[in-house]
Design a protein around this motif. Structure first.
Motif, mmCIF file in Angstrom:
data_model
loop_
_atom_site.group_PDB
_atom_site.id
_atom_site.type_symbol
_atom_site.label_atom_id
_atom_site.label_comp_id
_atom_site.label_asym_id
_atom_site.label_seq_id
_atom_site.Cartn_x
_atom_site.Cartn_y
_atom_site.Cartn_z
ATOM 1 N N TYR A 1 -0.327 -18.490 -36.114
ATOM 2 C CA TYR A 1 -1.200 -18.231 -36.975
ATOM 3 C C TYR A 1 -1.531 -19.347 -37.336
ATOM 4 C CZ TYR A 1 -1.849 -16.270 -42.070
ATOM 5 O OH TYR A 1 -2.729 -15.733 -42.870
ATOM 6 N N MET A 2 -1.009 -20.522 -37.093
ATOM 7 C CA MET A 2 -1.196 -21.848 -38.189
ATOM 8 C C MET A 2 -2.331 -22.362 -36.900
ATOM 9 S SD MET A 2 0.750 -22.628 -40.120
ATOM 10 C CE MET A 2 2.608 -22.009 -40.949
ATOM 11 N N LEU A 3 -2.349 -22.497 -35.608
ATOM 12 C CA LEU A 3 -4.079 -22.622 -35.254
ATOM 13 C C LEU A 3 -5.280 -21.843 -35.807
ATOM 14 C CD1 LEU A 3 -2.451 -22.092 -31.010
ATOM 15 C CD2 LEU A 3 -2.343 -24.202 -32.315
ATOM 16 N N SER A 4 -4.721 -20.907 -36.133
ATOM 17 C CA SER A 4 -5.742 -20.007 -37.003
ATOM 18 C C SER A 4 -6.247 -20.914 -37.931
ATOM 19 C CB SER A 4 -5.798 -18.574 -36.578
ATOM 20 O OG SER A 4 -6.195 -18.144 -37.757
ATOM 21 N N LEU A 5 -5.783 -21.348 -38.646
ATOM 22 C CA LEU A 5 -5.566 -21.578 -40.079
ATOM 23 C C LEU A 5 -6.194 -23.238 -39.514
ATOM 24 C CD1 LEU A 5 -2.444 -20.916 -42.227
ATOM 25 C CD2 LEU A 5 -5.072 -20.161 -42.049
ATOM 26 N N LEU A 6 -5.667 -24.382 -38.722
ATOM 27 C CA LEU A 6 -6.283 -24.946 -38.448
ATOM 28 C C LEU A 6 -7.650 -25.153 -37.692
ATOM 29 C CD1 LEU A 6 -2.799 -26.837 -37.345
ATOM 30 C CD2 LEU A 6 -4.042 -27.230 -39.459
ATOM 31 N N GLY A 7 -8.650 -24.281 -37.196
ATOM 32 C CA GLY A 7 -9.727 -24.220 -37.291
ATOM 33 C C GLY A 7 -9.422 -24.728 -35.676
ATOM 34 N N LEU A 8 -8.483 -24.098 -35.260
ATOM 35 C CA LEU A 8 -8.755 -24.657 -33.585
ATOM 36 C C LEU A 8 -9.193 -23.543 -32.548
ATOM 37 C CD1 LEU A 8 -7.006 -27.187 -32.374
ATOM 38 C CD2 LEU A 8 -5.912 -26.080 -30.953
ATOM 39 N N ARG A 9 -10.353 -22.478 -31.694
ATOM 40 C CA ARG A 9 -11.005 -21.983 -31.482
ATOM 41 C C ARG A 9 -10.517 -22.078 -29.969
ATOM 42 N NH1 ARG A 9 -9.721 -21.315 -35.512
ATOM 43 N NH2 ARG A 9 -10.648 -20.070 -37.282
ATOM 44 N N GLN A 10 -9.863 -23.172 -29.747
ATOM 45 C CA GLN A 10 -10.824 -23.055 -27.801
ATOM 46 C C GLN A 10 -8.626 -23.105 -27.049
ATOM 47 O OE1 GLN A 10 -13.537 -25.610 -26.116
ATOM 48 N NE2 GLN A 10 -12.784 -27.711 -27.397
ATOM 49 N N VAL A 11 -8.277 -22.009 -27.266
ATOM 50 C CA VAL A 11 -7.003 -21.912 -27.403
ATOM 51 C C VAL A 11 -6.968 -20.857 -25.799
ATOM 52 C CG1 VAL A 11 -4.845 -20.042 -27.590
ATOM 53 C CG2 VAL A 11 -7.014 -20.887 -29.462
ATOM 54 N N VAL A 12 -5.652 -21.350 -24.921
ATOM 55 C CA VAL A 12 -5.601 -20.138 -24.101
ATOM 56 C C VAL A 12 -3.742 -19.755 -23.987
ATOM 57 C CG1 VAL A 12 -4.844 -22.634 -22.058
ATOM 58 C CG2 VAL A 12 -4.928 -20.883 -20.895
ATOM 59 N N VAL A 13 -3.663 -18.634 -23.546
ATOM 60 C CA VAL A 13 -2.616 -18.310 -23.384
ATOM 61 C C VAL A 13 -1.921 -18.164 -22.345
ATOM 62 C CG1 VAL A 13 -1.261 -15.898 -23.977
ATOM 63 C CG2 VAL A 13 -3.157 -16.540 -25.405
ATOM 64 N N ALA A 14 -0.505 -18.596 -21.830
ATOM 65 C CA ALA A 14 -0.367 -18.951 -20.538
ATOM 66 C C ALA A 14 1.493 -17.862 -20.292
ATOM 67 C CB ALA A 14 0.115 -19.914 -19.881
ATOM 68 N N VAL A 15 1.265 -17.086 -19.844
ATOM 69 C CA VAL A 15 2.160 -15.839 -19.579
ATOM 70 C C VAL A 15 3.458 -16.559 -19.045
ATOM 71 C CG1 VAL A 15 2.598 -13.722 -20.089
ATOM 72 C CG2 VAL A 15 0.665 -14.244 -20.824
ATOM 73 N N ASN A 16 4.493 -16.969 -19.537
ATOM 74 C CA ASN A 16 5.458 -17.856 -18.744
ATOM 75 C C ASN A 16 6.560 -17.212 -17.424
ATOM 76 O OD1 ASN A 16 6.761 -19.845 -16.888
ATOM 77 N ND2 ASN A 16 7.634 -20.441 -18.975
ATOM 78 N N LYS A 17 6.660 -17.529 -17.048
ATOM 79 C CA LYS A 17 8.608 -17.426 -16.341
ATOM 80 C C LYS A 17 7.931 -15.525 -15.413
ATOM 81 C CE LYS A 17 11.456 -18.737 -19.928
ATOM 82 N NZ LYS A 17 12.392 -18.915 -20.426
ATOM 83 N N LEU A 18 6.546 -15.419 -14.937
ATOM 84 C CA LEU A 18 6.820 -14.162 -14.286
ATOM 85 C C LEU A 18 7.348 -13.406 -13.393
ATOM 86 C CD1 LEU A 18 2.924 -13.486 -14.534
ATOM 87 C CD2 LEU A 18 4.776 -12.167 -15.765
#
Lengths: 266, 521
Positions: B129-146
């Motif tokens: 949510y903070m990333l969104s409020l800060l206007g950061l739009r380049q986001v990669v999600v890493a699903v870890n510990k697979l």
């Protein structure tokens, strides 16, 4: 806009912001490559005329070539230079032989504090960089120090969108760090691009050069054949030796730099 | 020279979802971890009878930090074959969210780390949510510990669906969702055979697909005046082009003053006059005519000027130790403007981890909460909405000495049209508070007029006093005229509770004396 332009503009913005917000400013000029780059950026920010004095904390242990370079550049660039010395400590024989921590703290930190007390400077520009040494990495760009000179690193206010914290209690002073985002390599690439004259101790002589300038007894040249700025840049791209490897106070004891810095060492 | 400019990244996510391990892994896989340091970790882990753990690199520093602040941050720089990276915030700070926000506000892109076994947790959502409020739009999600879930495709897809759903609700579409094991190195630098079902980019590949975001192209010119330097017979307006480009010879207008000017020159030290300056450049500007504008005025091209804003509705995150309070006065800083503002509405108070609206029309916003609020400004400033122009659509809120919150502008309203003057009637019937008669104008930033009834003056004649809390100096001027006209005494105090005027009358009507410098008729 390339990488160096982006860094240059960021630093200029910080300079102008500080100049607007603080009345009594000064800049620490250690004569080294970073603070000389900082001085160059200040000249850019203010169209050639630096509107605040420069302070050199002279421990009495500086290399004569540094002093010669300092006086020559100060004259050529028409800057208002203040040379500050902790005369009392020098008279009473402070030296690294009696302990490096005490020596650094007396000659540098207290030397600076005495000057701040005497001249009432409210903001000090410093050429520190995040990549240069551990505790410097956690700094904010505008970083307050209390009247005892201490830095409360555990609870620093947020700093975002170039909205710096510029209102402080009267008993504090603020350290301003326009070079925080620069790396050692950025500094040398910028020195090359801008043709900034640097102290010749940085250039290799007899197979050795200084990576970082300090006091003669505690700073040692490192093995290097880099005798031009171009060669220094090539060397930095491959070296695994840390920048401050030749600075004895960093290695004297665990956490010594951090202890010095929490007491107000630049 | 590196091929491309440095990309600044921030790593966000719930505690223990593997941030330290990921950083260690990124250094190692990009050859940025010195061999000596690697062997040190290996040795320590062996001595402690543990399997090799990259997290130890950070954990060891963590222990050190219990008593000091040493952290090997030279290590926050790593390189791929494409370009150098800076991880802006290293983990392990006490006030983590403040540092995450400080880092994210300066970052070009973010890695949002989610534990594949645990799934989305409280801080995952808050950070997103903070990333969104800060206007950061380049986001990669890493699903870890697979590795802990046997690299099962169905489990990855469950977590992917959950995080995509949440991100969508805060307006972020992740560029990639990458299945990884930071500990074992799957899909960090090279594609893993253990996730043969995944055909997307590796994590480093995803980072390499992002762009530095310093330059804002294609937006109208915004040049906020930062300072004015007078010398050599000219006035140079210093500032940074926040968006668009500034051209010598162009016709321009300042906001909010509306003053017009023609740009004579665009200057940098030791350079010939520039034909134009682009976003991100710090320059000095001179004009063909003598002008007097202050810091905070914003230069733009005619027809594209920002509004002179009197009211701002914003989404705001609050980091202050004290709550943000309705009707209180704050300093807002937006670009180079600084303005006092009254918090005139808290429309919604939001739990920053669940996005739940916890209260409507609230009186306060607590630490770490998000809120939709309205500020009434005491004087107009130039501002845009965040959507139109992020550089002029974001602001911070100061409390005392420090920044305590930040917000992005959702809506702006300009000066009230004429005729909307608030008329305050001063009559014999006044609300009586425990400490006397009290009129609160502290939220009335617009024009105010007073109508005085004879009964009001009579009541003051009986020895009563009335306190008025003010918002603007304009109100003070009107009240002093009123006091002068009706022969009243007044005191003015500017204190912690705001600006307060007390009106009173001493003695009978006929007494000719002065009180507090004002004549009493």
């Amino acid at each position: 806009m390339d990488h160096l332009d982006a860094l240059e503009n960021e630093s200029i913005y910080i300079f102008r912001e500080a100049q607007r917000k603080f009345k009594d400013l000064a800049m620490l000029w250690s004569i080294g490559k970073d603070s000389t780059t900082l001085l160059w950026l200040a000249r850019k920010a203010f169209f050639g005329k630096v509107p605040f004095p420069l302070v050199h904390i002279d421990t009495g242990f500086k290399h004569p070539m540094m002093i010669e370079y300092r006086d020559r550049m100060a004259k050529e660039w028409e800057v208002d230079l203040i040379v500050a010395r902790n005369e009392e400590a020098i008279r009473s024989g402070a030296s690294p032989e009696k302990g490096r921590f005490a020596c650094c703290n007396a000659l540098k930190t207290q030397g600076l504090q005495q000057l701040l007390d005497r001249r009432g400077f409210k903001g000090i520009f410093l050429g520190i960089r995040r990549d240069e040494e551990g505790s410097r990495a956690k700094e904010r760009i505008f970083s307050p120090r209390d009247k005892n000179f201490e830095w409360n690193y555990k609870d620093q206010p947020p700093e975002l969108w170039d909205q710096f914290n510029t209102s402080f209690r009267p008993d504090t002073h603020v350290r301003i760090h326009p070079l925080l985002s620069w790396t050692e390599l950025d500094i040398w690439e910028y020195i090359r691009r801008e043709e900034i004259p640097v102290c010749s101790l940085y250039l290799s002589k007899d197979g050795k050069r200084y990576r970082s300038l300090g006091c003669v007894p505690c700073n040692f040249p490192l093995a290097s054949g880099a005798s031009t700025v171009d060669e220094i840049i090539e060397e930095l791209k491959v070296t695994k030796t840390p920048e401050r490897a030749g600075r004895a106070q960093d290695h004297e004891a665990a956490y010594m730099m951090q202890k010095l810095r929490s007491l107000g060492y630049p | 020279m590196s091929g491309q400019d440095t990309l600044r990244i921030v790593i966000a996510g719930h505690v223990d979802h593997g941030k330290s391990t990921l950083i260690g892994r990124l250094f190692y896989d990009t050859g940025s971890l010195p061999e000596e340091r690697y062997r040190e970790i290996e040795r320590t882990c062996r001595e402690q009878g543990r399997p090799f753990e990259f997290a130890y690199l950070m954990d060891a520093l963590e222990e050190e930090r219990e008593h000091n602040i040493t952290i090997d941050t030279a290590q926050t720089f790593f390189k791929t074959s494409l370009r150098p990276y800076i991880i802006i915030d290293a983990p392990g700070h006490k006030e983590f969210l403040k540092n995450m926000i400080t880092g994210a506000a300066a970052a070009d892109a973010a890695i949002l780390l989610v534990d594949g076994a645990e799934g989305v947790r409280e801080q995952t959502r808050r950070h997103a949510y903070m990333l969104s409020l800060l206007g950061l739009r380049q986001v990669v999600v890493a699903v870890n510990k697979l590795d802990l879930v046997g690299f099962r495709r169905d489990r990855f897809e469950e977590v992917e669906e959950e995080i995509r759903g949440f991100l969508l609700s805060v307006g972020i579409v992740p560029a990639h969702v990458v299945p990884i094991s930071a500990r074992e190195g799957d899909n960090i630098a090279t594609s893993s055979e253990r996730t043969a079902w995944y055909s997307g980019l590796t994590l480093l590949g995803a980072l390499d697909s992002f762009f530095p975001t310093r330059d804002i192209a294609g937006l109208p010119l915004r040049f906020p005046v930062q300072d004015i330097y007078v010398g050599d017979g000219k006035r140079v307006y210093a500032g940074r082009v926040e968006s668009g480009s500034l051209r010598a010879g162009s016709r321009a207008v300042f906001s909010p003053s509306g003053k017009k000017a023609v740009v004579r020159s665009v200057e940098k030290w030791k350079q010939p006059a520039l034909p134009e300056a682009h976003a991100g450049e710090c320059v000095g500007v001179t004009f063909t005519e003598e002008l007097f504008v202050e810091r905070g005025e914003v230069l733009s091209e005619e027809g594209e000027a920002p509004l002179a804003v009197r009211e701002i509705s914003a989404s705001l995150f609050w980091l202050g130790n004290e709550p943000l309070r309705l009707s209180s006065r704050y300093v807002l800083k937006l670009a180079t403007s600084e303005v006092e503002a009254v918090l005139s509405a808290i429309t919604e108070r939001i739990d920053s981890s669940t996005l739940e609206v916890t209260e409507r029309h609230a009186n306060r916003v607590e630490n770490l909460e998000v809120a939709n609020v309205t500020f009434t400004l005491l004087h107009p400033i130039a501002a845009d909405t965040f959507k139109e122009n992020p550089r002029l659509g974001r602001f911070v809120v100061e409390v005392g000495e420090f920044v305590a919150g930040g917000g992005i502008v959702r809506e702006v309203r300009s000066d009230r049209p004429g005729g909307a003057t608030r008329v305050v009637r001063l009559t014999a019937m006044m609300n009586t508070e425990p400490d006397g008669n009290f009129i609160d104008l502290s939220r009335e930033a617009g024009p105010v007029e007073f109508e005085v009834s004879p009964g009001f003056v009579a009541r003051l004649g009986e020895g009563e006093k009335v306190a008025i809390r003010l918002c603007t100096a304009d109100q003070l001027e009107r009240i002093s005229r009123l006091a002068f006209g009706y022969g009243l005494g007044m005191t003015f105090r500017r204190g912690s509770e705001g600006n307060r005027v007390v009106l009173f009358r001493e003695g009978p009507v006929s007494q000719a004396a002065t009180e507090e410098g004002f004549p009493v008729i």
